[in-house]
Design a protein around this motif. Structure first.
Motif, mmCIF file in Angstrom:
data_model
loop_
_atom_site.group_PDB
_atom_site.id
_atom_site.type_symbol
_atom_site.label_atom_id
_atom_site.label_comp_id
_atom_site.label_asym_id
_atom_site.label_seq_id
_atom_site.Cartn_x
_atom_site.Cartn_y
_atom_site.Cartn_z
ATOM 1 N N ARG A 199 -7.949 128.532 -42.116
ATOM 2 C CA ARG A 199 -7.934 127.800 -43.394
ATOM 3 C C ARG A 199 -6.669 126.978 -43.617
ATOM 4 N NH1 ARG A 199 -12.108 130.714 -46.028
ATOM 5 N NH2 ARG A 199 -10.447 131.315 -47.425
ATOM 6 N N GLN A 200 -5.583 127.991 -43.786
ATOM 7 C CA GLN A 200 -4.165 127.539 -43.863
ATOM 8 C C GLN A 200 -3.694 126.695 -42.622
ATOM 9 O OE1 GLN A 200 -2.369 131.157 -45.007
ATOM 10 N NE2 GLN A 200 -2.623 130.706 -47.016
ATOM 11 N N VAL A 201 -4.275 127.149 -41.108
ATOM 12 C CA VAL A 201 -3.688 126.520 -40.342
ATOM 13 C C VAL A 201 -4.275 125.053 -40.118
ATOM 14 C CG1 VAL A 201 -3.924 126.561 -37.652
ATOM 15 C CG2 VAL A 201 -3.315 128.673 -38.819
ATOM 16 N N VAL A 202 -5.599 124.736 -40.446
ATOM 17 C CA VAL A 202 -6.111 123.667 -40.351
ATOM 18 C C VAL A 202 -5.512 122.695 -41.372
ATOM 19 C CG1 VAL A 202 -8.306 122.278 -41.119
ATOM 20 C CG2 VAL A 202 -8.312 124.339 -39.800
ATOM 21 N N ARG A 203 -5.029 123.123 -42.637
ATOM 22 C CA ARG A 203 -4.422 122.270 -43.400
ATOM 23 C C ARG A 203 -3.121 121.742 -43.009
ATOM 24 N NH1 ARG A 203 -5.709 122.487 -49.080
ATOM 25 N NH2 ARG A 203 -7.775 123.335 -49.502
ATOM 26 N N ALA A 204 -2.310 122.986 -42.524
ATOM 27 C CA ALA A 204 -0.982 122.494 -41.924
ATOM 28 C C ALA A 204 -0.889 121.626 -40.849
ATOM 29 C CB ALA A 204 -0.263 124.000 -41.625
ATOM 30 N N ALA A 205 -2.005 121.744 -39.873
ATOM 31 C CA ALA A 205 -1.876 120.809 -38.856
ATOM 32 C C ALA A 205 -2.324 119.353 -39.228
ATOM 33 C CB ALA A 205 -3.215 121.199 -37.799
ATOM 34 N N GLU A 206 -3.025 119.134 -40.426
ATOM 35 C CA GLU A 206 -3.127 117.753 -40.930
ATOM 36 C C GLU A 206 -2.192 117.105 -41.636
ATOM 37 O OE1 GLU A 206 -8.072 118.171 -41.398
ATOM 38 O OE2 GLU A 206 -6.684 118.501 -43.057
ATOM 39 N N THR A 207 -1.007 117.898 -41.526
ATOM 40 C CA THR A 207 0.131 117.218 -42.338
ATOM 41 C C THR A 207 1.193 116.967 -41.263
ATOM 42 O OG1 THR A 207 1.466 119.248 -42.915
ATOM 43 C CG2 THR A 207 -0.485 118.420 -44.354
ATOM 44 N N ASN A 208 2.209 116.272 -41.820
ATOM 45 C CA ASN A 208 3.412 116.091 -40.831
ATOM 46 C C ASN A 208 4.558 117.158 -41.255
ATOM 47 O OD1 ASN A 208 2.561 113.976 -39.132
ATOM 48 N ND2 ASN A 208 2.492 112.544 -40.698
ATOM 49 N N LEU A 209 4.178 118.008 -41.866
ATOM 50 C CA LEU A 209 5.133 118.946 -42.386
ATOM 51 C C LEU A 209 5.722 119.994 -41.334
ATOM 52 C CD1 LEU A 209 3.531 119.485 -45.804
ATOM 53 C CD2 LEU A 209 5.432 117.920 -45.331
ATOM 54 N N ALA A 210 6.945 120.439 -41.653
ATOM 55 C CA ALA A 210 7.642 121.248 -40.564
ATOM 56 C C ALA A 210 6.876 122.882 -41.122
ATOM 57 C CB ALA A 210 8.948 121.480 -40.580
ATOM 58 N N VAL A 211 6.486 123.691 -40.118
ATOM 59 C CA VAL A 211 5.561 124.812 -40.524
ATOM 60 C C VAL A 211 6.520 126.051 -40.112
ATOM 61 C CG1 VAL A 211 3.762 126.159 -40.072
ATOM 62 C CG2 VAL A 211 3.460 123.766 -39.956
ATOM 63 N N LEU A 239 18.475 124.740 -44.093
ATOM 64 C CA LEU A 239 17.559 124.633 -43.019
ATOM 65 C C LEU A 239 16.329 125.533 -43.350
ATOM 66 C CD1 LEU A 239 17.013 124.053 -39.919
ATOM 67 C CD2 LEU A 239 18.226 125.954 -39.358
ATOM 68 N N TYR A 240 16.369 126.543 -44.074
ATOM 69 C CA TYR A 240 15.451 127.315 -44.218
ATOM 70 C C TYR A 240 14.364 126.539 -45.305
ATOM 71 C CZ TYR A 240 12.474 131.057 -47.004
ATOM 72 O OH TYR A 240 11.392 131.621 -47.326
ATOM 73 N N TYR A 241 14.748 125.883 -46.111
ATOM 74 C CA TYR A 241 13.781 125.282 -46.999
ATOM 75 C C TYR A 241 13.195 123.864 -46.096
ATOM 76 C CZ TYR A 241 15.220 127.962 -50.945
ATOM 77 O OH TYR A 241 15.981 128.920 -51.760
ATOM 78 N N ARG A 242 13.964 123.505 -45.119
ATOM 79 C CA ARG A 242 13.417 122.294 -44.245
ATOM 80 C C ARG A 242 12.447 122.912 -43.322
ATOM 81 N NH1 ARG A 242 11.665 118.542 -42.825
ATOM 82 N NH2 ARG A 242 12.302 116.512 -42.335
ATOM 83 N N LEU A 243 12.793 123.928 -42.759
ATOM 84 C CA LEU A 243 11.762 124.521 -41.873
ATOM 85 C C LEU A 243 10.580 125.038 -42.345
ATOM 86 C CD1 LEU A 243 14.142 126.943 -39.576
ATOM 87 C CD2 LEU A 243 13.045 124.553 -39.030
#
Length: 530
Positions: A221-233, A366-370
């Motif tokens: 479920r978390q992977v699906v949520r992450a994939a639908e955003t443009n955020l760095a994972v 960089l940690y917070y941006r990644l």
């Protein structure tokens, strides 16, 4: 026309400035960069009495020049049109239409000048932001008489007009980019509310990210949520938990799925080569660079870049990676100009990055941006209920890969697998299954006796058993004599079964036991095949 010649010089300059105000206001009132380019071209054409004028723009990647309202594009590295010469040199270029037709053979450019008189001239002027990164904005192309165009080279008024145009263009481009990012983020957040669709995608993920434990349901479920955003994972977890598979799943579910997926292990490449692998290099950038090479950032444009073991990236490269994340801009080794890349970065590490930050081995920014969208993968110890499904999947893969007859696994073997420790997690389980498959005879199922024993990480144990006679190496401390004897007996029978390829008759004979007694002991010691 007013005659200002008799006026003092300062007053004459001021009156000239006032006369230019309507032009400046016309440009300032442009709603977007496209409208600004159209107004600027019209003002130049009408104000100078030219035959034509047009602003071409450099698109986001920095590779192409485009024309508003036209699908034609001009490659900035293709010198068969004059725009590439101007972009590369940074200087204005004036040439006759006749020369352009005979010396330049770019199809789209020839279409552009086909209806012009041969005695007319073209002038192409570079347009570049005058502050910040001084990025290329585009070019201004004008058509008219040679004398009129040549006179513009030393005209202060033209230089002031271009400066105003570039400043407004850069500002509108930044505002448009911010509005685009805001809209993309708003759309991404709206997608998060689509629960039914997300559940369907999570169920589909179960084919790649195996397991029916609660930990795996949550992860999918978390992977699906992450994939639908443009955020760095940022993927974190113990080694062997499948971070590479999660990274590919993120890419396949995202809007970038049709783009490239590029991956690199930052710990596997020497520091001296890692920068070139990521950013690319130009010809002659260093010894051995006989030709230019695109880096993974360029190759991943429009798609996803997976940085495995990002915790091992050198500090110098971390600063450059941070710039890519913040602006999408980077500079290949030895290159004189920056480039743009539109990509999503997924990174992974098993190292404690917060401890590295405190030790000044990893940049906090960089940690917070990644980690805009952090994901933690569960170890196999937290999802033991998935071991049976994972084992059968690995068996099926082995049989297909090695062209073996499909085999199963006995309950005794599964009980043994379920009770083991797995410091290597899913990867370790897969290696165990591959070994067991290789040691199992054709047409039979994997039994417990073919599974290797666990090794004590603190003190290596001698598990080699004598084939006849000899002493068995016992542990130094025994708290439960019955259990210790049971373990020794189990190891002896397992090793002897392995020696005779699972043949119980030969095993019983070698141990001096009746076959019925051996079968009973196999059942008691959970070495049975039923």
């Amino acid at each position: 026309m007013l005659n200002w010649a008799p006026l003092p010089r300062r007053l004459r300059n001021f009156m000239t400035l006032l006369a230019a105000m309507p032009i400046a206001l016309t440009l300032v009132e442009s709603a977007n960069a496209e409208a600004l380019r159209a107004r600027a071209a019209t003002l130049v054409r009408d104000g100078l009495g030219l035959d034509g004028a047009e602003c071409l723009y450099v698109e986001g990647s920095g590779r192409w020049l485009g024309r508003d309202g036209d699908a034609a594009q001009f490659d900035c590295s293709d010198f068969s049109h004059p725009y590439a010469h101007v972009i590369r040199s940074g200087k204005a270029l004036t040439l006759s239409v006749g020369d352009a037709r005979t010396r330049l053979d770019h199809r789209a450019f020839q279409t552009q000048v086909a209806r012009l008189a041969a005695n007319k001239c073209l002038q192409v002027r570079p347009l570049r932001a005058i502050d910040g990164d001084q990025e290329w904005l585009g070019v201004l192309m004008m058509i008219g008489e040679r004398d009129a165009l040549t006179a513009l080279n030393d005209e202060p008024g033209m230089a002031a007009f271009e400066a105003l145009l570039c400043r407004l263009w850069a500002r509108l481009s930044r505002e448009q980019g911010e509005r685009h990012r805001t809209r993309a983020l708003r759309d991404s957040l709206a997608k998060l509310n689509d629960g039914a669709r997300r559940q369907t995608l999570a169920d589909q993920l179960a084919e790649d990210l195996l397991g029916q434990s609660m930990a795996m349901h949550t992860l999918r479920r978390q992977v699906v949520r992450a994939a639908e955003t443009n955020l760095a994972v940022l993927l974190q977890g113990e080694t062997g938990t499948g971070k590479d598979r999660v990274a590919r799943a993120l890419h396949q579910l995202s809007a970038r799925s049709k783009g490239p997926f590029m991956a690199i292990n930052c710990a596997a490449i020497p520091e001296a080569l890692l920068e070139s692998e990521l950013f690319g290099h130009s010809k002659g950038a260093f010894s051995g660079a006989d030709q230019a090479q695109e880096g993974l950032i360029s190759q991943a444009d429009g798609g996803t870049l997976f940085l495995d073991e990002v915790g091992d990236m050198p500090l110098a490269l971390q600063a450059k990676l941070l710039r890519v994340l913040e602006s999408g801009r980077y500079r290949p080794l030895g290159a004189s100009e920056e480039r743009c890349a539109d990509l999503r970065i997924v990174s992974a590490t098993h190292q404690p990055l917060r401890e590295h930050i405190r030790a000044q081995q990893f940049r906090a920014d960089l940690y917070y941006r990644l980690g805009q969208f952090p994901l933690t993968l569960p170890p196999l110890a937290e999802r033991r209920d998935d071991i049976a499904q994972l084992a059968q999947s690995f068996i099926t893969d082995f049989c297909q890969r090695e062209e073996r007859v499909e085999m199963g696994i006995t309950p005794a073997a599964l009980r043994l697998l379920h009770g083991r420790d797995y410091p290597g997690n899913v990867r370790e389980l897969k290696n165990l299954i591959d070994y067991a498959c290789a040691m199992t005879a054709q047409g039979t199922d994997i039994d417990a006796y073919v599974l290797p024993g666990e090794l004590d990480n603190d003190a290596p144990v001698n598990t080699t058993l004598p084939t006849s006679g000899g002493a068995y190496a016992l542990p130094d401390s025994i708290d439960d004599l019955r259990q210790a004897l049971r373990d020794v007996e189990s190891d002896i029978i397992r090793q002897r079964l392995l020696h005779f390829g699972g043949n119980r008759a030969q095993t019983a004979e070698s141990l001096g036991l009746p076959k019925r007694t051996l079968a009973h002991k196999c059942q008691l010691l959970e070495l049975d095949t039923k």
